[in-house]
Design a protein around this motif. Structure first.
Motif, PDB file in Angstrom:
ATOM      1  N   ILE A   1     -44.060 151.568  24.394  1.00 12.63           N
ATOM      2  CA  ILE A   1     -44.152 153.013  24.234  1.00 12.63           C
ATOM      3  C   ILE A   1     -42.833 153.524  23.652  1.00 12.63           C
ATOM      4  O   ILE A   1     -41.750 153.166  24.131  1.00 12.63           O
ATOM      5  CB  ILE A   1     -44.419 153.705  25.590  1.00 12.63           C
ATOM      6  N   LEU A   2     -42.926 154.366  22.618  1.00 14.26           N
ATOM      7  CA  LEU A   2     -41.758 154.995  22.021  1.00 14.26           C
ATOM      8  C   LEU A   2     -41.906 156.505  22.175  1.00 14.26           C
ATOM      9  O   LEU A   2     -42.908 157.077  21.739  1.00 14.26           O
ATOM     10  CB  LEU A   2     -41.628 154.626  20.539  1.00 14.26           C
TER      11      LEU A   2
ATOM     12  N   LEU B   1     -39.782 150.036  26.357  1.00 12.98           N
ATOM     13  CA  LEU B   1     -39.805 151.488  26.314  1.00 12.98           C
ATOM     14  C   LEU B   1     -38.676 151.988  25.429  1.00 12.98           C
ATOM     15  O   LEU B   1     -37.515 151.613  25.624  1.00 12.98           O
ATOM     16  CB  LEU B   1     -39.645 152.055  27.724  1.00 12.98           C
ATOM     17  N   GLY B   2     -39.009 152.824  24.455  1.00 13.14           N
ATOM     18  CA  GLY B   2     -37.996 153.354  23.550  1.00 13.14           C
ATOM     19  C   GLY B   2     -37.943 154.867  23.605  1.00 13.14           C
ATOM     20  O   GLY B   2     -38.934 155.521  23.927  1.00 13.14           O
ATOM     21  N   ILE B   3     -36.783 155.415  23.259  1.00 10.89           N
ATOM     22  CA  ILE B   3     -36.609 156.857  23.193  1.00 10.89           C
ATOM     23  C   ILE B   3     -35.602 157.170  22.094  1.00 10.89           C
ATOM     24  O   ILE B   3     -34.732 156.348  21.776  1.00 10.89           O
ATOM     25  CB  ILE B   3     -36.147 157.428  24.558  1.00 10.89           C
ATOM     26  N   ASP B   4     -35.704 158.366  21.523  1.00  7.66           N
ATOM     27  CA  ASP B   4     -34.788 158.740  20.447  1.00  7.66           C
ATOM     28  C   ASP B   4     -33.525 159.420  20.976  1.00  7.66           C
ATOM     29  O   ASP B   4     -32.633 159.773  20.214  1.00  7.66           O
ATOM     30  CB  ASP B   4     -35.487 159.649  19.436  1.00  7.66           C
ATOM     31  N   ALA B   5     -33.432 159.617  22.283  1.00 10.25           N
ATOM     32  CA  ALA B   5     -32.274 160.234  22.914  1.00 10.25           C
ATOM     33  C   ALA B   5     -31.179 159.191  23.176  1.00 10.25           C
ATOM     34  O   ALA B   5     -31.429 157.985  23.095  1.00 10.25           O
ATOM     35  CB  ALA B   5     -32.694 160.903  24.219  1.00 10.25           C
TER      36      ALA B   5
ATOM     37  N   VAL C   1     -37.572 146.121  28.828  1.00 11.56           N
ATOM     38  CA  VAL C   1     -36.500 146.250  27.844  1.00 11.56           C
ATOM     39  C   VAL C   1     -36.518 147.685  27.330  1.00 11.56           C
ATOM     40  O   VAL C   1     -37.587 148.255  27.107  1.00 11.56           O
ATOM     41  CB  VAL C   1     -36.693 145.249  26.686  1.00 11.56           C
ATOM     42  N   ILE C   2     -35.331 148.273  27.151  1.00 12.97           N
ATOM     43  CA  ILE C   2     -35.226 149.671  26.746  1.00 12.97           C
ATOM     44  C   ILE C   2     -34.574 149.761  25.367  1.00 12.97           C
ATOM     45  O   ILE C   2     -33.575 149.085  25.098  1.00 12.97           O
ATOM     46  CB  ILE C   2     -34.405 150.475  27.770  1.00 12.97           C
TER      47      ILE C   2
ATOM     48  N   HIS D   1     -29.927 150.920  19.881  1.00 13.28           N
ATOM     49  CA  HIS D   1     -29.576 149.690  20.600  1.00 13.28           C
ATOM     50  C   HIS D   1     -30.616 149.328  21.660  1.00 13.28           C
ATOM     51  O   HIS D   1     -31.480 150.120  22.009  1.00 13.28           O
ATOM     52  CB  HIS D   1     -28.205 149.830  21.270  1.00 13.28           C
ATOM     53  N   ILE D   2     -30.462 148.113  22.154  1.00 10.83           N
ATOM     54  CA  ILE D   2     -31.320 147.568  23.201  1.00 10.83           C
ATOM     55  C   ILE D   2     -30.535 147.467  24.498  1.00 10.83           C
ATOM     56  O   ILE D   2     -29.400 146.988  24.510  1.00 10.83           O
ATOM     57  CB  ILE D   2     -31.845 146.178  22.793  1.00 10.83           C
ATOM     58  N   ASP D   3     -31.149 147.950  25.581  1.00  3.55           N
ATOM     59  CA  ASP D   3     -30.638 147.695  26.929  1.00  3.55           C
ATOM     60  C   ASP D   3     -31.368 146.478  27.473  1.00  3.55           C
ATOM     61  O   ASP D   3     -32.588 146.526  27.683  1.00  3.55           O
ATOM     62  CB  ASP D   3     -30.923 148.865  27.867  1.00  3.55           C
TER      63      ASP D   3
END
Length: 204
Positions: free
Chosen positions: A100-101, A135-139, A161-162, A47-49
């Motif tokens: 960045i991911l 900025l993305g993360i898999d957590a 945007v996250i 999802h997107i924050d």
């Protein structure tokens, strides 16, 4: 062209952050056709924050410029970071990047773990100073489970945007082209998203 689908399946057994809405699906048979009634939270699955998730008056998910969610992206392998991603994991790797991911050991996990990897406040500061817009993360979250919201506020308060709960398990570290689009939900703080990557070199 090699395309990586970095979206997790959205199902009733999806990884769920404690307190979030458990997704539910009910098929309705209308004879000639079927429809599915869905119950979802705005931060269910990948999802997107949007900034309005934490920032009063911040952009809602339908107001995010699409250009922020499309374009060059850099995947960084932070699998050795443990529970906290510090500036040392990012130093020298984010200069000149727009998106960045962060790939961590959580990619591919199918159950929530409170010790998931997340950004330290100092790492969040470094990312803001670098001018990152997405900025993305898999957590399950960019912030630690016991966080006070300050990391989210630092990032979202600067218009970032996250992306959370990606699946980067099959993606090597490197440069890609990304598209990660939310539903166009008017006035909402976030949305499930479909996110994909492909090799930038294959566009030439």
């Amino acid at each position: 062209m090699t395309v990586y689908d970095i979206t997790r399946d959205l199902s009733e057994d999806a990884v769920l952050y404690p307190g979030d809405v458990r997704p539910r699906f009910r098929e309705i048979d209308n004879g000639q056709y079927r429809v599915t009634e869905m119950t979802l939270g705005s931060h269910t699955g990948t999802h997107i924050d949007a900034p309005s998730h934490y920032i009063k008056g911040g952009l809602t998910v339908n107001e995010i410029p699409l250009a922020v969610l499309m374009g060059p992206a850099r995947v960084l392998d932070c699998s050795d970071a443990g529970e906290v991603i510090e500036p040392d994991h990012l130093a020298g790797c984010i200069d000149g990047a727009r998106t960045i991911l962060l790939k961590t050991w959580f990619s591919g996990r199918r159950e929530f773990e409170p010790g998931y990897p997340a950004l330290s406040p100092e790492a969040a500061d470094l990312i803001v100073e670098a001018g990152i817009t997405c900025l993305g993360i898999d957590a399950p979250s960019i912030e630690t489970y016991n966080g006070d919201g300050s990391v989210h506020c630092r990032l979202l308060g600067n218009g970032m945007v996250i992306l959370e709960l990606l699946d980067l398990s099959a993606v090597p570290e490197g440069s890609y082209f990304m598209v990660a689009l939310p539903l166009r939900l008017k006035g909402v703080d976030g949305s499930p998203a479909r996110a994909i990557l492909w090799d930038r070199e294959e566009l030439i």
